[in-house]
Design a protein around this motif. Structure first.
Motif, mmCIF file in Angstrom:
data_model
loop_
_atom_site.group_PDB
_atom_site.id
_atom_site.type_symbol
_atom_site.label_atom_id
_atom_site.label_comp_id
_atom_site.label_asym_id
_atom_site.label_seq_id
_atom_site.Cartn_x
_atom_site.Cartn_y
_atom_site.Cartn_z
ATOM 1 N N HIS A 179 -3.677 7.488 -1.622
ATOM 2 C CA HIS A 179 -4.237 6.883 -2.836
ATOM 3 C C HIS A 179 -5.619 6.262 -2.615
ATOM 4 O O HIS A 179 -6.102 6.181 -1.488
ATOM 5 C CB HIS A 179 -3.269 5.830 -3.375
ATOM 6 N N GLN A 180 -6.213 5.808 -3.707
ATOM 7 C CA GLN A 180 -7.506 5.126 -3.641
ATOM 8 C C GLN A 180 -7.373 3.841 -2.814
ATOM 9 O O GLN A 180 -6.344 3.156 -2.903
ATOM 10 C CB GLN A 180 -7.964 4.744 -5.054
ATOM 11 N N PRO A 181 -8.405 3.496 -2.041
ATOM 12 C CA PRO A 181 -8.335 2.270 -1.230
ATOM 13 C C PRO A 181 -8.088 1.004 -2.054
ATOM 14 O O PRO A 181 -7.575 0.015 -1.534
ATOM 15 C CB PRO A 181 -9.715 2.209 -0.555
ATOM 16 N N THR A 182 -8.450 1.038 -3.327
ATOM 17 C CA THR A 182 -8.288 -0.154 -4.172
ATOM 18 C C THR A 182 -6.936 -0.206 -4.875
ATOM 19 O O THR A 182 -6.675 -1.137 -5.657
ATOM 20 C CB THR A 182 -9.390 -0.171 -5.254
ATOM 21 N N PHE A 183 -6.059 0.774 -4.607
ATOM 22 C CA PHE A 183 -4.800 0.918 -5.347
ATOM 23 C C PHE A 183 -3.972 -0.377 -5.413
ATOM 24 O O PHE A 183 -3.581 -0.832 -6.489
ATOM 25 C CB PHE A 183 -3.990 2.052 -4.706
ATOM 26 N N LYS A 197 -4.832 -0.112 -17.674
ATOM 27 C CA LYS A 197 -6.144 0.536 -17.755
ATOM 28 C C LYS A 197 -7.149 -0.457 -18.300
ATOM 29 O O LYS A 197 -6.800 -1.282 -19.158
ATOM 30 C CB LYS A 197 -6.042 1.756 -18.698
ATOM 31 N N GLN A 222 0.814 -1.221 0.000
ATOM 32 C CA GLN A 222 0.000 0.000 0.000
ATOM 33 C C GLN A 222 0.848 1.272 0.000
ATOM 34 O O GLN A 222 0.313 2.376 -0.006
ATOM 35 C CB GLN A 222 -0.914 0.019 1.235
ATOM 36 N N MET A 254 -5.687 -3.096 -7.403
ATOM 37 C CA MET A 254 -5.654 -2.758 -8.828
ATOM 38 C C MET A 254 -4.280 -3.072 -9.422
ATOM 39 O O MET A 254 -4.177 -3.622 -10.526
ATOM 40 C CB MET A 254 -5.968 -1.266 -9.029
ATOM 41 N N THR A 269 -1.499 6.815 2.761
ATOM 42 C CA THR A 269 -2.869 7.351 2.819
ATOM 43 C C THR A 269 -3.171 8.313 1.662
ATOM 44 O O THR A 269 -4.156 9.050 1.713
ATOM 45 C CB THR A 269 -3.103 8.094 4.154
#
Ligand SMILES: NC(=O)c1ccc[n+]([C@@H]2O[C@H](COP(=O)([O-])OP(=O)(O)OC[C@H]3O[C@@H](n4cnc5c(N)ncnc54)[C@H](O)[C@@H]3O)[C@@H](O)[C@H]2O)c1
Length: 264
Positions: free
Chosen positions: A245-249, A263, A204, A252, A243
């Motif tokens: 970035h997007q929670p799904t980073f 993408k 993360q 993904m 903290t």
């Protein structure tokens, strides 16, 4: 090493180990006279070592009196101590399972104690012409988690305590900032965190490495110094981008590594 804190008097709480010990060493290298304080007296070379109890206002007041008797001024406070014992962490659960005494203990050390330390230090800092207070908060004080409820709530309180201090004493040249710390590889964290958890946390991070106590100490030394003379009331993440970035980073990134491309 610099001389940017030459002649300044700095209190570091929770200096018995981890981040506090690294900060005490760093502030001393930058020229400050450092008072290293903890529940048990720390054993740091190059600092004056002191014992005090953040849950006891009388102990805090007596500690500040001793600092003033010895040094005559206070310029820097690193409000860093926190209740993180294994016994406390094991009982600091989700809200439904949380004993009120666990909540009270976290609040007493992590929020009430730092407030009381500021209460007793600030008048001396103002009398000396101002100063810098740096509070150690945590990502748990900004974001939800399934456990460590009391710790998280106490660290949230510290974030806004910092802003209130900045607001109330800015005209007297008191700066107050809070660092919102991510996972740090203290000796305790190295010894007690399973590799699987370290890998999960590392995934993360935006930067390639996990944080060290010295990474945090560098930021404290900066905020303590005149290099940060126009920064107050700030809550600064020091977490390698954990903290940002997007929670799904991380999921993904793993997904695209599996399917190729970047993408949908
Ligand atoms: N290590 C991390 O990954 C991390 C992450 C986010 C935030 N933080 C924050 O950074 C700070 C330092 O963390 P650390 O990992 O170095 O912790 P640590 O547990 O090594 O240091 C905290 C110190 O606070 C002291 N303390 C506890 N109760 C006290 C009391 N009543 N009076 C005086 N001192 C007391 C402890 O004795 C301990 O030495 C803490 O505020 C913590 O919440 C740490």
């Amino acid at each position: 090493m610099t001389d940017r804190l030459d002649g300044r008097v700095a209190i570091v709480t929770g200096a018995g180990g981890g981040i506090g010990a690294a900060t005490a060493a760093r502030l001393a290298r930058d020229g400050a006279k450092v008072i290293a304080a903890d529940l048990q007296e720390p054993q740091l070379d190059g600092a004056v070592n002191e014992a005090f109890d953040l849950t006891d206002e009388g102990s805090i007041a007596a500690f500040i009196d001793r600092v003033m008797a010895r040094f005559g001024r206070i310029d820097i406070v690193h409000n860093n101590a926190a209740l993180q014992s294994e016994a406390q962490r094991q009982r600091d659960l989700d809200v439904v399972q949380l004993d009120a005494e666990v909540w009270d203990a976290a609040m007493a050390v992590n929020a009430r104690g730092p407030m009381l330390l500021c209460k007793h230090a600030i008048p001396h800092m103002i009398a000396g012409g101002g100063g810098s207070i740096i509070h150690s908060s945590s990502g748990f004080g900004q974001l939800g988690e399934s456990t460590l409820t009391a710790y998280g709530a106490s660290k949230a309180a510290l974030i806004n305590l910092s802003r209130f201090i900045a607001t109330q004493y800015g005209r007297e040249k008191i700066r107050s900032n809070v660092i919102v710390i991510g996972f740090v590889l203290t000796p305790v964290a190295i010894a007690t965190t399973p590799q699987e958890i370290k890998d999960l946390i590392a995934a993360q991070h935006l930067l390639p490495a996990l944080g060290t106590p010295e990474n945090i100490a560098d930021v404290v030394a900066f905020l303590a110094s005149d290099d940060a003379s126009f920064i107050t009331g700030a809550a600064i993440p020091v977490d390698g981008g954990f903290t940002a970035h997007q929670p799904t980073f991380a999921d993904m990134r793993a997904f695209f590594a599996k399917v190729g491309g970047s993408k949908l």
